[in-house]
Design a protein around this motif. Structure first.
Motif, PDB file in Angstrom:
ATOM      1  N   VAL A 150       0.348   8.218   3.102  1.00  0.00           N
ATOM      2  CA  VAL A 150       0.115   9.206   2.178  1.00  0.00           C
ATOM      3  C   VAL A 150      -1.828   9.108   3.071  1.00  0.00           C
ATOM      4  CG1 VAL A 150      -1.223  11.693   1.109  1.00  0.00           C
ATOM      5  CG2 VAL A 150       1.750  10.639   1.076  1.00  0.00           C
ATOM      6  N   ILE A 151      -2.646  10.270   3.472  1.00  0.00           N
ATOM      7  CA  ILE A 151      -4.128   9.615   3.997  1.00  0.00           C
ATOM      8  C   ILE A 151      -4.750  10.632   3.202  1.00  0.00           C
ATOM      9  CG2 ILE A 151      -6.055   9.522   5.594  1.00  0.00           C
ATOM     10  CD1 ILE A 151      -3.709   8.273   7.308  1.00  0.00           C
ATOM     11  N   VAL A 172       0.863  -1.289  -0.183  1.00  0.00           N
ATOM     12  CA  VAL A 172       0.067  -0.498   0.238  1.00  0.00           C
ATOM     13  C   VAL A 172       1.213   1.121  -0.005  1.00  0.00           C
ATOM     14  CG1 VAL A 172      -1.674   1.563   1.242  1.00  0.00           C
ATOM     15  CG2 VAL A 172      -1.753  -0.972   0.954  1.00  0.00           C
ATOM     16  N   SER A 173       0.767   2.314  -0.938  1.00  0.00           N
ATOM     17  CA  SER A 173       1.481   3.347  -0.858  1.00  0.00           C
ATOM     18  C   SER A 173       0.445   4.705  -0.812  1.00  0.00           C
ATOM     19  CB  SER A 173       1.999   3.963  -2.114  1.00  0.00           C
ATOM     20  OG  SER A 173       0.475   3.305  -3.396  1.00  0.00           O
ATOM     21  N   VAL A 174      -0.847   4.159  -1.243  1.00  0.00           N
ATOM     22  CA  VAL A 174      -1.522   5.373  -0.184  1.00  0.00           C
ATOM     23  C   VAL A 174      -3.552   4.759   0.222  1.00  0.00           C
ATOM     24  CG1 VAL A 174      -3.379   7.735  -1.840  1.00  0.00           C
ATOM     25  CG2 VAL A 174      -1.227   7.244  -2.497  1.00  0.00           C
ATOM     26  N   ILE A 175      -3.677   5.413   1.362  1.00  0.00           N
ATOM     27  CA  ILE A 175      -5.032   5.559   1.980  1.00  0.00           C
ATOM     28  C   ILE A 175      -6.148   6.595   1.429  1.00  0.00           C
ATOM     29  CG2 ILE A 175      -6.149   5.263   3.605  1.00  0.00           C
ATOM     30  CD1 ILE A 175      -3.085   4.218   5.024  1.00  0.00           C
ATOM     31  N   ALA A 209      -6.813  15.528  10.802  1.00  0.00           N
ATOM     32  CA  ALA A 209      -5.381  14.835  10.304  1.00  0.00           C
ATOM     33  C   ALA A 209      -5.270  14.202   8.976  1.00  0.00           C
ATOM     34  CB  ALA A 209      -6.038  13.117  11.528  1.00  0.00           C
ATOM     35  N   CYS A 210      -6.339  14.226   8.115  1.00  0.00           N
ATOM     36  CA  CYS A 210      -5.793  13.999   7.099  1.00  0.00           C
ATOM     37  C   CYS A 210      -5.122  14.645   6.477  1.00  0.00           C
ATOM     38  CB  CYS A 210      -6.676  13.634   6.457  1.00  0.00           C
ATOM     39  SG  CYS A 210      -8.283  12.736   6.398  1.00  0.00           S
ATOM     40  N   ASP A 211      -3.806  14.050   5.736  1.00  0.00           N
ATOM     41  CA  ASP A 211      -2.841  15.083   4.770  1.00  0.00           C
ATOM     42  C   ASP A 211      -3.393  15.804   3.626  1.00  0.00           C
ATOM     43  OD1 ASP A 211      -0.773  13.466   6.323  1.00  0.00           O
ATOM     44  OD2 ASP A 211      -1.362  11.724   5.405  1.00  0.00           O
ATOM     45  N   TYR A 212      -4.704  15.196   2.750  1.00  0.00           N
ATOM     46  CA  TYR A 212      -5.446  15.768   1.700  1.00  0.00           C
ATOM     47  C   TYR A 212      -6.413  15.287   1.934  1.00  0.00           C
ATOM     48  CZ  TYR A 212      -4.734  17.943  -2.786  1.00  0.00           C
ATOM     49  OH  TYR A 212      -5.678  19.372  -4.186  1.00  0.00           O
ATOM     50  N   TYR A 232       3.793   7.783  -7.503  1.00  0.00           N
ATOM     51  CA  TYR A 232       4.724   8.292  -6.943  1.00  0.00           C
ATOM     52  C   TYR A 232       6.051   7.683  -6.364  1.00  0.00           C
ATOM     53  CZ  TYR A 232       2.643  12.666  -8.471  1.00  0.00           C
ATOM     54  OH  TYR A 232       1.933  13.626  -8.839  1.00  0.00           O
ATOM     55  N   ASN A 233       6.998   7.290  -5.775  1.00  0.00           N
ATOM     56  CA  ASN A 233       7.986   6.730  -5.428  1.00  0.00           C
ATOM     57  C   ASN A 233       7.200   6.462  -3.646  1.00  0.00           C
ATOM     58  OD1 ASN A 233      10.361   5.578  -3.852  1.00  0.00           O
ATOM     59  ND2 ASN A 233      11.455   6.589  -4.732  1.00  0.00           N
ATOM     60  N   PRO A 234       6.926   5.535  -3.402  1.00  0.00           N
ATOM     61  CA  PRO A 234       6.508   4.805  -2.004  1.00  0.00           C
ATOM     62  C   PRO A 234       8.097   5.686  -1.049  1.00  0.00           C
ATOM     63  CG  PRO A 234       6.476   3.476  -3.327  1.00  0.00           C
ATOM     64  CD  PRO A 234       7.299   4.156  -4.049  1.00  0.00           C
ATOM     65  N   GLU A 235       9.038   5.413  -1.327  1.00  0.00           N
ATOM     66  CA  GLU A 235       9.534   6.109  -0.143  1.00  0.00           C
ATOM     67  C   GLU A 235       9.674   7.222  -0.373  1.00  0.00           C
ATOM     68  OE1 GLU A 235      14.369   5.164   0.972  1.00  0.00           O
ATOM     69  OE2 GLU A 235      13.382   4.873  -0.984  1.00  0.00           O
ATOM     70  N   ALA A 236      10.031   7.971  -1.188  1.00  0.00           N
ATOM     71  CA  ALA A 236       9.858   9.432  -1.722  1.00  0.00           C
ATOM     72  C   ALA A 236       8.296  10.174  -0.530  1.00  0.00           C
ATOM     73  CB  ALA A 236       9.945   9.870  -2.580  1.00  0.00           C
ATOM     74  N   LEU A 237       6.919   9.442  -1.055  1.00  0.00           N
ATOM     75  CA  LEU A 237       6.286   9.676  -0.087  1.00  0.00           C
ATOM     76  C   LEU A 237       6.102   9.716   1.038  1.00  0.00           C
ATOM     77  CD1 LEU A 237       3.546   7.933  -2.662  1.00  0.00           C
ATOM     78  CD2 LEU A 237       3.994  11.200  -2.142  1.00  0.00           C
ATOM     79  N   SER A 238       6.522   8.478   1.986  1.00  0.00           N
ATOM     80  CA  SER A 238       6.688   8.251   2.967  1.00  0.00           C
ATOM     81  C   SER A 238       7.650   9.696   3.158  1.00  0.00           C
ATOM     82  CB  SER A 238       7.534   6.576   3.606  1.00  0.00           C
ATOM     83  OG  SER A 238       7.194   6.533   4.763  1.00  0.00           O
ATOM     84  N   GLU A 239       8.037   9.998   3.134  1.00  0.00           N
ATOM     85  CA  GLU A 239       9.502  10.933   3.811  1.00  0.00           C
ATOM     86  C   GLU A 239       9.650  11.925   3.780  1.00  0.00           C
ATOM     87  OE1 GLU A 239      12.589  10.522   4.930  1.00  0.00           O
ATOM     88  OE2 GLU A 239      12.176   8.257   4.963  1.00  0.00           O
ATOM     89  N   MET A 240       7.660  12.194   2.400  1.00  0.00           N
ATOM     90  CA  MET A 240       7.882  13.543   2.709  1.00  0.00           C
ATOM     91  C   MET A 240       6.503  14.476   3.637  1.00  0.00           C
ATOM     92  SD  MET A 240       7.448  16.211   0.864  1.00  0.00           S
ATOM     93  CE  MET A 240       6.955  17.641   1.821  1.00  0.00           C
TER      94      MET A 240
END
Length: 254
Positions: A103-104, A52-55, A122-125, A206-214
């Motif tokens: 990212v949620i 999973v990369s996005v929720i 608390a959602c990111d977007y 997008y790169n999952p690692e980049a999303l996680s770091e962001m």
């Protein structure tokens, strides 16, 4: 996985790398403590799931996104320990959303009250519709939005949070919420699902690692929330025992 509709439901579906988590409750998508705990556990599980990369977080029905805490359970609180325990459920959920490595995206299709506003914050977007009015009604029932305040203030600022809190009787429009930053975008009810799906699909490329770091950067400065939100739960847990709160809850329930 689904539960008996009378006690609420929670269901997760995963398509490619997008997980859609849907909650529901017959009392206007309110949250009894067990459902808060289930959602918290599900987000923690998805945070650690490499598939999973996005929720996408959404609720059942068309009229109400979330009506906050379960009034039935609030009326059953007999002591400060029980009150603190109940409101710590919202603290745990917001912290799970904050620390989730994914990212949620919030899909807010209708009105939202109280703790539900904290969930949106608390959602990111977050996507809303013109029907997605919001209200912080806690003062009107003898308590206050203490647990969710850090999340709401972080998103819309102290002044707007104070305006919502003190005007506890007043609905704020989706346009107001968009201008203040609670919503990232507002679409018509017909366009909402396609807009959410398009954005989630784009993020998932997008790169999952980049999303996680962001995600870590987005939530910088909130590291003390593990203890802060639990301290706030104690305040609310004490106030809900007051005669004012008990009487107000009974009136609202009627």
């Amino acid at each position: 996985m689904r539960q008996d509709k009378q006690v609420g439901s929670l269901e997760t579906t995963i398509q490619k790398t997008v997980a859609t988590v849907q909650f529901g409750h017959p009392a206007s998508n309110s949250f009894p403590r067990h459902l808060l705990d289930r959602l918290t556990a599900e987000l923690n599980y998805l945070s650690a799931n490499p598939e999973v990369s996005v929720i996408v977080l959404q609720s059942e029905g068309a009229q109400v996104f979330c009506s906050g805490a379960s009034f039935d359970e609030l009326l059953e609180v007999k002591n400060i320990e029980q009150g603190t325990e109940f409101f710590s459920g919202f603290a745990n959920l917001i912290n799970a959303m904050r620390t989730c490595s994914k990212v949620i995206i919030g899909r807010v299709q209708g009105k939202t009250v109280g703790g539900g506003v904290g969930i949106i914050a608390a959602c990111d977007y977050a996507f809303g519709t013109p029907e997605s009015a919001v209200k912080l009604s806690e003062l009107a029932i003898g308590i206050g939005p203490f647990v969710i305040e850090p999340a709401v203030s972080r998103k819309i600022g102290k002044i707007a949070m104070s305006e919502m809190t003190l005007a506890a009787h007043e609905w704020k429009t989706a346009d107001w919420a968009l201008q203040k930053g609670l919503f990232s975008a507002v679409y018509s009810a017909k366009e909402l699902d396609s807009a959410v799906a398009f954005f989630a699909k784009k993020l998932s490329t997008y790169n999952p690692e980049a999303l996680s770091e962001m995600k870590k950067i987005i939530w910088e400065g909130t590291e003390d929330w593990e203890s802060l939100l639990l301290e706030r739960a104690k305040i609310t847990g004490r106030l809900v025992l007051s005669d004012f709160a008990k009487n107000a809850l009974m009136q609202f329930k009627k």
